[in-house]
Design a protein around this motif. Structure first.
Motif, PDB file in Angstrom:
ATOM      1  N   THR A  25      -4.969   2.864   3.932  1.00 49.53           N
ATOM      2  CA  THR A  25      -3.735   3.143   3.195  1.00 49.53           C
ATOM      3  C   THR A  25      -2.767   4.038   3.953  1.00 49.53           C
ATOM      4  N   GLN A  26      -3.259   4.775   4.947  1.00 53.13           N
ATOM      5  CA  GLN A  26      -2.422   5.737   5.682  1.00 53.13           C
ATOM      6  C   GLN A  26      -1.695   6.623   4.678  1.00 53.13           C
ATOM      7  N   GLY A  27      -0.368   6.704   4.692  1.00 49.51           N
ATOM      8  CA  GLY A  27       0.327   7.605   3.779  1.00 49.51           C
ATOM      9  C   GLY A  27       0.679   6.972   2.450  1.00 49.51           C
ATOM     10  N   ALA A  28       0.253   5.730   2.233  1.00 46.39           N
ATOM     11  CA  ALA A  28       0.615   5.018   1.000  1.00 46.39           C
ATOM     12  C   ALA A  28      -0.551   4.996   0.016  1.00 46.39           C
ATOM     13  N   ARG A  29      -0.299   4.426  -1.151  1.00 49.66           N
ATOM     14  CA  ARG A  29      -1.335   4.198  -2.154  1.00 49.66           C
ATOM     15  C   ARG A  29      -1.469   2.701  -2.347  1.00 49.66           C
ATOM     16  N   PRO A  44      -3.855   7.980  -0.802  1.00 47.13           N
ATOM     17  CA  PRO A  44      -3.302   7.949   0.556  1.00 47.13           C
ATOM     18  C   PRO A  44      -4.347   8.380   1.583  1.00 47.13           C
ATOM     19  N   ASN A  45      -4.194   7.890   2.800  1.00 42.83           N
ATOM     20  CA  ASN A  45      -5.080   8.257   3.922  1.00 42.83           C
ATOM     21  C   ASN A  45      -6.548   7.924   3.634  1.00 42.83           C
ATOM     22  N   SER A 114      -9.919  18.669   5.317  1.00 41.96           N
ATOM     23  CA  SER A 114      -8.788  17.915   4.760  1.00 41.96           C
ATOM     24  C   SER A 114      -8.366  18.397   3.370  1.00 41.96           C
ATOM     25  N   ASP A 172      -3.450  12.973  -8.838  1.00 32.53           N
ATOM     26  CA  ASP A 172      -2.323  12.428  -8.083  1.00 32.53           C
ATOM     27  C   ASP A 172      -1.291  11.821  -9.026  1.00 32.53           C
TER      28      ASP A 172
END
Length: 244
Positions: A25-29, A44-45, A114, A172
């Motif tokens: 997903t990197q920075g997305a959902r 994300p991530n 993290s 979130d």
């Protein structure tokens, strides 16, 4: 997504996800709906791999859903897989394997600091909204039911029960809500408040035996001062209900 052969492709709304795919997903959902009716909402991530998947519309033992949470976290409502044949659903993580018993739950993996910005140590944090899950690793197995939360720090440690939901699962606001999650959130808040009140009562009763158990915010703040306990020393969920 990264396919089993290493090829990368961009997923859009309605894109197919296949066995062997690792969703990144990197920075997305992202939300993934599987053919057995299950729904997974990825944070994300996150890296989430579909290691094995088979569903022909029947719960005849051939159905299988085996997943791997490599990093990040997700919330999910399970579907037909695992409803009858429990062992046919499994989520592997670096510190434990998760099985279900017909469930709405969430987990988040904190690693390499993290989650340090939220004051959380590394480990797998999880919580159950409805149903139950079983966690298993080298330290043993644990079962968690409705409104129960846990932390698993490493592969050799048994799950620790947490008093309140950690802030890395259902916190979130930008993530789409799963069905019935709004009501579940209200229920979790109510349960959290009840547990916080129980802690406050226990703390005060220990220091002030004549405490009658009445919970009034202003009175409690005065008693806390009298028995010289700093709000900063209390668990966050306790401090939350007694601060002005």
């Amino acid at each position: 997504a990264k396919a089993a052969d290493g090829k990368q492709r961009v997923l859009n709304r309605g894109s197919a996800v296949n066995k062997g795919d690792t969703i990144q997903t990197q920075g997305a959902r992202a939300q993934v709906r599987f053919t057995d009716g299950s729904l997974v909402a990825l944070r994300p991530n996150t890296e989430f791999k579909v290691e094995e998947y088979n569903f022909n519309g029947k719960q005849d033992g051939s159905e299988r859903g085996l997943y791997n949470l490599i990093k990040g976290g997700f919330r999910t409502i399970s579907g037909a897989i695992g409803k009858v044949n429990k062992s046919n659903y499994r989520v592997k993580t670096p510190v434990a394997t998760i099985g279900i018993r017909g469930t709405h739950y969430g987990v988040s993996l904190c690693s390499a600091g993290s989650c340090a910005d939220q004051g959380l140590a590394d480990g797998l944090y999880g919580g159950v909204v409805d149903g139950s899950i079983k966690t298993t690793n080298d330290g043993g197995s644990s079962i968690f039911n409705n409104d129960e939360y846990f932390l698993i720090t490493d592969l050799g440690s048994l799950a620790q029960t947490l008093l309140a939901p950690p802030g890395v699962i259902f916190d979130d606001p930008a993530s789409p809500k799963l069905p019935n999650e709004e009501k579940a959130g209200e229920k979790k808040k109510s349960e959290k408040t009840k547990r916080a009140e129980e802690i406050v009562k226990a703390i005060i009763k220990e220091k002030k035996p004549d405490f009658d158990g009445t919970l009034d915010g202003e009175q409690i703040r005065e008693i806390i001062k009298q028995i010289r306990i700093e709000i900063s020393e209390l668990p966050p969920e306790v401090a939350e209900i007694i601060q002005p």
